[in-house]
Scaffold this motif. Structure first.
Motif, PDB file in Angstrom:
ATOM      1  N   LEU A  52      83.500  30.864  22.502  1.00  0.00           N
ATOM      2  CA  LEU A  52      82.987  30.277  23.738  1.00  0.00           C
ATOM      3  C   LEU A  52      81.910  31.174  24.354  1.00  0.00           C
ATOM      4  N   VAL A  53      82.123  32.474  24.325  1.00  0.00           N
ATOM      5  CA  VAL A  53      81.120  33.411  24.835  1.00  0.00           C
ATOM      6  C   VAL A  53      79.821  33.262  24.035  1.00  0.00           C
ATOM      7  N   VAL A  54      79.934  33.139  22.714  1.00  0.00           N
ATOM      8  CA  VAL A  54      78.755  32.922  21.876  1.00  0.00           C
ATOM      9  C   VAL A  54      78.049  31.637  22.291  1.00  0.00           C
ATOM     10  N   LEU A  55      78.834  30.572  22.485  1.00  0.00           N
ATOM     11  CA  LEU A  55      78.243  29.288  22.860  1.00  0.00           C
ATOM     12  C   LEU A  55      77.523  29.366  24.204  1.00  0.00           C
ATOM     13  N   VAL A  56      78.008  30.158  25.123  1.00  0.00           N
ATOM     14  CA  VAL A  56      77.342  30.324  26.418  1.00  0.00           C
ATOM     15  C   VAL A  56      76.087  31.186  26.265  1.00  0.00           C
ATOM     16  N   LEU A  57      76.174  32.229  25.453  1.00  0.00           N
ATOM     17  CA  LEU A  57      75.037  33.147  25.292  1.00  0.00           C
ATOM     18  C   LEU A  57      73.842  32.515  24.590  1.00  0.00           C
ATOM     19  N   VAL A  58      74.086  31.625  23.642  1.00  0.00           N
ATOM     20  CA  VAL A  58      72.977  31.061  22.859  1.00  0.00           C
ATOM     21  C   VAL A  58      71.970  30.321  23.738  1.00  0.00           C
TER      22      VAL A  58
END
Length: 169
Positions: A52-58
């Motif tokens: 989820l953190v990756v999905l927000v950062l992208v």
């Protein structure tokens, strides 16, 4: 959407470094958790949270990159980098979806399956979804890591090609 400057410098390179670290880490954790349930038991909900953190950062990184793109000299290398960057979001969604799937498959207690002809089919019916999840996890993880590599490589080339001397002064 999101920061464009952090402490007076463009946010894109800082956010990009976070993505470059977290995407391969999330991909590795996803495959490890899909392959070995004992690893997932240690990770627990951290696996989907990391994805989820990756999905927000992208999208934050992409937005900061678009902001920066408007403020630097145009080049074909920069255009290539921007186009590749746009393709990272589907892989981030895939990482999250696969992480949630793996997490749910391993935390959900198996439904009892009646015995047929004296054979217990519970193990077989519990195993094939996990093999499918492992296969999907490997595909998504590999795709995400390759895409992040391609984006990072094109970004580095757009910044550094022709910007330094191979010999010291």
């Amino acid at each position: 959407m999101g920061p464009t400057l952090i402490n007076g410098i463009p946010a894109h390179p800082l956010l990009a470094h976070a993505v470059v670290v977290l995407v391969p880490l999330a991909a590795l954790c996803l495959v490890a958790c899909a392959a070995w349930p004992s690893v997932l038991r240690r990770f627990g909900v951290v696996l989907p949270l990391m994805a989820l953190v990756v999905l927000v950062l992208v999208p934050l990184t992409t937005n900061a990159g678009e902001w920066l793109e408007e403020r630097v000299r145009e080049s074909s290398l920069l255009e290539e980098h921007a186009e590749l960057g746009e393709g990272m979001l589907p892989w981030a969604v895939g990482l999250l979806a696969a992480s949630v799937l793996v997490w749910l498959l391993h935390r959900k207690p198996p439904h009892p399956v009646p015995q047929r002809g004296g054979k217990d089919v519970t193990a077989r019916t519990r195993t094939w979804p996990r093999w499918v999840a492992l296969f999907l996890s490997v595909v998504v993880a590999a795709g995400a890591v390759v895409q992040v590599y391609r984006i990072g490589d094109s970004g580095a080339r757009s910044v550094w090609r022709g910007a330094f001397s191979a010999t010291a002064d």
